[in-house]
Design a protein around this motif. Structure first.
Motif, PDB file in Angstrom:
ATOM      1  N   ASP A 208       0.819  -1.222   0.000  1.00  0.00           N
ATOM      2  CA  ASP A 208       0.000   0.000   0.000  1.00  0.00           C
ATOM      3  C   ASP A 208       0.852   1.271   0.000  1.00  0.00           C
ATOM      4  O   ASP A 208       0.521   2.247   0.678  1.00  0.00           O
ATOM      5  N   LEU A 209       1.957   1.256  -0.741  1.00  0.00           N
ATOM      6  CA  LEU A 209       2.841   2.422  -0.798  1.00  0.00           C
ATOM      7  C   LEU A 209       2.057   3.645  -1.259  1.00  0.00           C
ATOM      8  O   LEU A 209       1.310   3.600  -2.236  1.00  0.00           O
ATOM      9  N   ALA A 210       2.200   4.740  -0.521  1.00  0.00           N
ATOM     10  CA  ALA A 210       1.476   5.967  -0.846  1.00  0.00           C
ATOM     11  C   ALA A 210       2.404   7.162  -0.679  1.00  0.00           C
ATOM     12  O   ALA A 210       3.372   7.114   0.082  1.00  0.00           O
ATOM     13  N   ILE A 211       2.104   8.212  -1.407  1.00  0.00           N
ATOM     14  CA  ILE A 211       2.888   9.448  -1.324  1.00  0.00           C
ATOM     15  C   ILE A 211       1.987  10.552  -0.760  1.00  0.00           C
ATOM     16  O   ILE A 211       0.986  10.911  -1.379  1.00  0.00           O
ATOM     17  N   PHE A 212       2.349  11.046   0.400  1.00  0.00           N
ATOM     18  CA  PHE A 212       1.569  12.094   1.052  1.00  0.00           C
ATOM     19  C   PHE A 212       2.389  13.370   1.151  1.00  0.00           C
ATOM     20  O   PHE A 212       3.575  13.326   1.464  1.00  0.00           O
ATOM     21  N   ARG A 213       1.744  14.496   0.883  1.00  0.00           N
ATOM     22  CA  ARG A 213       2.405  15.799   0.982  1.00  0.00           C
ATOM     23  C   ARG A 213       1.709  16.602   2.066  1.00  0.00           C
ATOM     24  O   ARG A 213       0.491  16.774   2.032  1.00  0.00           O
ATOM     25  N   ILE A 214       2.489  17.089   3.030  1.00  0.00           N
ATOM     26  CA  ILE A 214       1.917  17.778   4.176  1.00  0.00           C
ATOM     27  C   ILE A 214       2.528  19.161   4.339  1.00  0.00           C
ATOM     28  O   ILE A 214       3.753  19.305   4.366  1.00  0.00           O
ATOM     29  N   GLY A 215       1.648  20.171   4.423  1.00  0.00           N
ATOM     30  CA  GLY A 215       2.110  21.527   4.643  1.00  0.00           C
ATOM     31  C   GLY A 215       2.129  22.357   3.371  1.00  0.00           C
ATOM     32  O   GLY A 215       1.718  21.893   2.303  1.00  0.00           O
ATOM     33  N   GLU A 216       2.621  23.573   3.514  1.00  0.00           N
ATOM     34  CA  GLU A 216       2.711  24.513   2.391  1.00  0.00           C
ATOM     35  C   GLU A 216       4.112  25.104   2.355  1.00  0.00           C
ATOM     36  O   GLU A 216       4.750  25.249   3.384  1.00  0.00           O
ATOM     37  N   ILE A 217       4.553  25.500   1.173  1.00  0.00           N
ATOM     38  CA  ILE A 217       5.872  26.086   0.919  1.00  0.00           C
ATOM     39  C   ILE A 217       6.993  25.104   1.258  1.00  0.00           C
ATOM     40  O   ILE A 217       7.645  24.591   0.370  1.00  0.00           O
ATOM     41  N   GLU A 218       7.220  24.828   2.557  1.00  0.00           N
ATOM     42  CA  GLU A 218       8.160  23.751   2.900  1.00  0.00           C
ATOM     43  C   GLU A 218       7.313  22.512   3.140  1.00  0.00           C
ATOM     44  O   GLU A 218       6.849  22.253   4.249  1.00  0.00           O
ATOM     45  N   ILE A 219       7.100  21.759   2.087  1.00  0.00           N
ATOM     46  CA  ILE A 219       6.184  20.623   2.139  1.00  0.00           C
ATOM     47  C   ILE A 219       6.944  19.355   2.511  1.00  0.00           C
ATOM     48  O   ILE A 219       7.958  19.027   1.897  1.00  0.00           O
ATOM     49  N   ARG A 220       6.451  18.676   3.531  1.00  0.00           N
ATOM     50  CA  ARG A 220       7.077  17.418   3.935  1.00  0.00           C
ATOM     51  C   ARG A 220       6.429  16.319   3.093  1.00  0.00           C
ATOM     52  O   ARG A 220       5.194  16.185   3.066  1.00  0.00           O
ATOM     53  N   VAL A 221       7.246  15.579   2.390  1.00  0.00           N
ATOM     54  CA  VAL A 221       6.747  14.525   1.497  1.00  0.00           C
ATOM     55  C   VAL A 221       7.061  13.166   2.120  1.00  0.00           C
ATOM     56  O   VAL A 221       8.221  12.869   2.429  1.00  0.00           O
ATOM     57  N   TYR A 222       6.021  12.366   2.311  1.00  0.00           N
ATOM     58  CA  TYR A 222       6.176  11.038   2.914  1.00  0.00           C
ATOM     59  C   TYR A 222       5.924   9.956   1.871  1.00  0.00           C
ATOM     60  O   TYR A 222       4.904   9.986   1.187  1.00  0.00           O
ATOM     61  N   LEU A 223       6.854   9.017   1.764  1.00  0.00           N
ATOM     62  CA  LEU A 223       6.698   7.853   0.881  1.00  0.00           C
ATOM     63  C   LEU A 223       6.579   6.670   1.832  1.00  0.00           C
ATOM     64  O   LEU A 223       7.595   6.136   2.295  1.00  0.00           O
ATOM     65  N   ILE A 224       5.359   6.308   2.192  1.00  0.00           N
ATOM     66  CA  ILE A 224       5.207   5.268   3.203  1.00  0.00           C
ATOM     67  C   ILE A 224       4.233   4.170   2.788  1.00  0.00           C
ATOM     68  O   ILE A 224       3.308   4.396   2.023  1.00  0.00           O
TER      69      ILE A 224
END
Length: 132
Positions: free
Chosen positions: A98-114
Motif C-alpha cells: 500500500d505504498l502511498a505518497i503524502f504531501r503535508i504543509g505549504e511552501i516547505e512541504i514534507r513529502v512522505y513515501l510510506i
C-alpha cells in the motif's frame, strides 16, 4: 524493521530531492493500525498535526515520473541519479504494501513515501519539497 531501514538509507545516501532547495531523505516509521493502509488522516494523527493542515496525495507514478526519466541529452550524472530513483522505487514497492505518497504543509512541504512493512508498521522515507 532495521534491515529495511539500512537498505533504504543505503539507497538514499547522498541522494537529494530537488525542488527550490535540495533535501535528503530520512527513514521514518510509525505504529501501524493492523492491516490498514496508510492514510492522510492517520499520518496527521501520528504526526500530531491538526486536521485542517494542508495536505495532498500523489500516486507513486506521479512522484517518480520525472525522477526516473530517461531522455536524450541527459548527462551521465543525471542518468545515474535517475537509475538510483528507479532502484529506490523498486525497493519501496518490494518491501512495503500500500505504498502511498503524502504531501503535508505549504511552501516547505514534507513529502512522505510510506507503506506497510512486514511488521505492519507504516514505514518508508520522508523528504522536504520547497515550493514557493
Amino acid at each position: 524493521g532495521e534491515a529495511l531501514q539500512a537498505h533504504l538509507e543505503n539507497l538514499t545516501e547522498d541522494l537529494l530531492y530537488m525542488s527550490e532547495s535540495d533535501y535528503p531523505f530520512d527513514f521514518v516509521s510509525f505504529d501501524g493500525s493492523g492491516d490498514k493502509a496508510p492514510s492522510l488522516e492517520g499520518l496527521l494523527e501520528r504526526l500530531d498535526l491538526p486536521d485542517d493542515t494542508v495536505t495532498d496525495q500523489e500516486t507513486v507514478d506521479q512522484f517518480f515520473h520525472w525522477l526516473t526519466r530517461d531522455e536524450a541529452g541527459m548527462t551521465e550524472e543525471e542518468r545515474a541519479e535517475a537509475q538510483r530513483y528507479r532502484d529506490l522505487r523498486q525497493a519501496l514497492e518490494a518491501n512495503l504494501d500500500d505504498l502511498a505518497i503524502f504531501r503535508i504543509g505549504e511552501i516547505e512541504i514534507r513529502v512522505y513515501l510510506i507503506g506497510r512493512d512486514a511488521c505492519g508498521r507504516w514505514s518508508g522515507l520522508a523528504t522536504t519539497s520547497v515550493e514557493t
